[in-house]
Design an enzyme around this catalytic site. Structure first.
Site, PDB file in Angstrom:
ATOM      1  N   LYS A 170       0.862  -1.188   0.000  1.00  0.00           N
ATOM      2  CA  LYS A 170       0.000   0.000   0.000  1.00  0.00           C
ATOM      3  C   LYS A 170       0.890   1.226   0.000  1.00  0.00           C
ATOM      4  CE  LYS A 170      -3.635   2.403   2.491  1.00  0.00           C
ATOM      5  NZ  LYS A 170      -4.518   2.431   3.669  1.00  0.00           N
ATOM      6  N   LYS A 174      -2.005  -1.592  -3.986  1.00  0.00           N
ATOM      7  CA  LYS A 174      -2.888  -0.427  -3.924  1.00  0.00           C
ATOM      8  C   LYS A 174      -2.077   0.849  -3.984  1.00  0.00           C
ATOM      9  CE  LYS A 174      -5.879   1.934  -0.707  1.00  0.00           C
ATOM     10  NZ  LYS A 174      -6.346   2.062   0.651  1.00  0.00           N
TER      11      LYS A 174
HETATM   12  C1  PBG Z   1      -7.403   3.668   5.393  1.00  0.00           C
HETATM   13  C2  PBG Z   1      -7.666   3.464   3.950  1.00  0.00           C
HETATM   14  C3  PBG Z   1      -7.430   4.371   2.904  1.00  0.00           C
HETATM   15  C4  PBG Z   1      -7.920   3.772   1.752  1.00  0.00           C
HETATM   16  C5  PBG Z   1      -8.414   2.527   2.102  1.00  0.00           C
HETATM   17  N1  PBG Z   1      -8.233   2.341   3.466  1.00  0.00           N
HETATM   18  C6  PBG Z   1      -6.904   5.739   2.913  1.00  0.00           C
HETATM   19  C7  PBG Z   1      -5.580   6.032   3.450  1.00  0.00           C
HETATM   20  O1  PBG Z   1      -4.750   5.148   3.663  1.00  0.00           O
HETATM   21  O2  PBG Z   1      -5.352   7.222   3.677  1.00  0.00           O
HETATM   22  C8  PBG Z   1      -7.911   4.410   0.386  1.00  0.00           C
HETATM   23  C9  PBG Z   1      -8.979   3.931  -0.535  1.00  0.00           C
HETATM   24  C10 PBG Z   1      -9.259   4.832  -1.679  1.00  0.00           C
HETATM   25  O3  PBG Z   1      -8.614   5.865  -1.916  1.00  0.00           O
HETATM   26  O4  PBG Z   1     -10.203   4.487  -2.412  1.00  0.00           O
HETATM   27  N2  PBG Z   1      -6.262   3.057   5.882  1.00  0.00           N
HETATM   28 ZN    ZN Z   2      -5.896   3.685   8.090  1.00  0.00          ZN
END
Ligand code: PBG
Ligand code: ZN
Length: 334
Positions: A206, A259
């Protein structure tokens, strides 16, 4: 030998070979098609809030809303009728604190939404996003002390959240916090609580992406100080992404995720070669907003662009895709 090789190589070329032959009709193109986008591979995200009769549009994500459980159930019913089979839930609690109480309490918003969905649609797969940021007053994905996001101290509360989501009926636990060791901690906690049958879909690679912007409005989870670069990955690092994936597999992940999706398809494809596990890709909020904005301006053909992007994600090697386009796709593939 050399002559033979050279001959067969040279004979296998134009004008003998004409790659256009298999493109000459729709039927031949279908016969030659290598990749298929299938509805049962898509996971549709929902944002749930406390209250009744609430359905609040997210400005940057046309078609996506924050909804109370009653309103959410109407959308779930429509999504089921359209053929969707999996959902991922994000919760926005009424109150935030520095222990993320709303994340792990039995009557937390995701727990309530999960119970309601599983009661009415037991066949639907409910994925619980397991993170703390939506429930923390500071908006970070772990425990904060002296301005630092603590790793090990966050693990027990993340694991506790996972167990409470499984108790509510979640079919898959999806940790998105990027703390080291969380997959192992969650696996142990689930097993100890009698949920050894519940799989973990790890947000393994991520990245600290600008493409999460619209999501933070939807989930009200923006960090109140600093950013997420001390735990989410540097977008420049591909080898490190593979290490993250290897770590999560070693700790017991059942599905690994990359992601965002489109700027990181190289990693989807490398992960496909690295592991036999199912691979998920998250087509994130910013990817969705860009397509929606261009389509609203009449600059692109939305249907063709979305189907092309999602097919590309599958071609790169993803088995599952989390996407806000899922309901539109269901309509188009019907
Ligand atoms: C929270 C989370 C996020 C997303 C999914 N879970 C945002 C972040 O990490 O700030 C992003 C999903 C998206 O942008 O569609 N941990
Ligand atoms: Zn988070």
């Amino acid at each position: 030998m050399t002559t033979l090789t050279r001959q067969s190589a040279s004979s296998a070329t134009f004008p003998k070979v004409r790659l256009r032959r298999m493109r000459s009709s729709a039927t031949l193109r279908e016969l030659a098609r290598e990749t298929h986008l299938r509805l049962e591979k898509l996971i549709y995200p929902l944002f749930v809030v406390e209250g009744d009769g609430i359905k609040k549009p997210i400005g940057a994500m046309p078609g996506i809303h924050q909804q109370s459980v009653d309103e959410m159930m109407k959308e779930v019913e429509q999504a089921v009728a359209e053929g969707l089979k999996s959902l991922i839930l994000f919760g926005i609690p009424a109150e935030k604190d520095n222990q993320a109480t709303g994340a792990w309490s039995a009557d937390g918003i995701v727990q309530k939404a999960t119970r309601e969905i599983k009661k009415n649609f037991p066949q639907l797969a409910v994925v619980a996003d397991t993170c703390l940021c939506e429930y923390m007053d500071h908006g970070h994905c772990g425990i904060v002390a002296d301005g630092h996001i603590l790793n090990d101290a966050s693990l027990s509360i993340i694991a506790r959240t996972a167990v409470s989501q499984a108790e509510a009926g979640a079919d898959i636990i999806a940790p998105s916090d990027m703390m080291d060791g969380r997959v192992g901690a969650i696996r142990r906690a689930l097993d100890d609580a009698g949920f050894d049958h519940v799989p973990i879909m790890a947000y393994s690679a991520k990245f600290a992406s600008a493409l999460y912007g619209p999501f933070r409005e939807a989930a009200q989870s923006a960090p109140q100080f600093g950013d997420r670069t001390t735990y989410q990955m540097d977008p420049a690092n591909g080898r490190e992404a593979l290490r993250e994936i290897e770590q999560d597999i070693a700790e017991g992940a059942d599905i690994v995720m990359i992601k965002p999706a489109l700027p990181y398809l190289d990693l989807v494809s490398q992960a496909r070669m690295l592991t036999k596990l199912p691979i998920a890709a998250y087509n994130v909020s910013g990817e969705y907003s860009m397509v929606k904005a261009a389509a609203a301006n009449g600059w692109i053909d939305e249907k063709r662009v979305v189907l092309e992007c999602l097919t590309g994600i599958v071609r790169a090697g993803a088995d599952l895709i989390i996407t806000y386009h899922a309901r539109d796709v269901a309509g188009w593939l019907a």
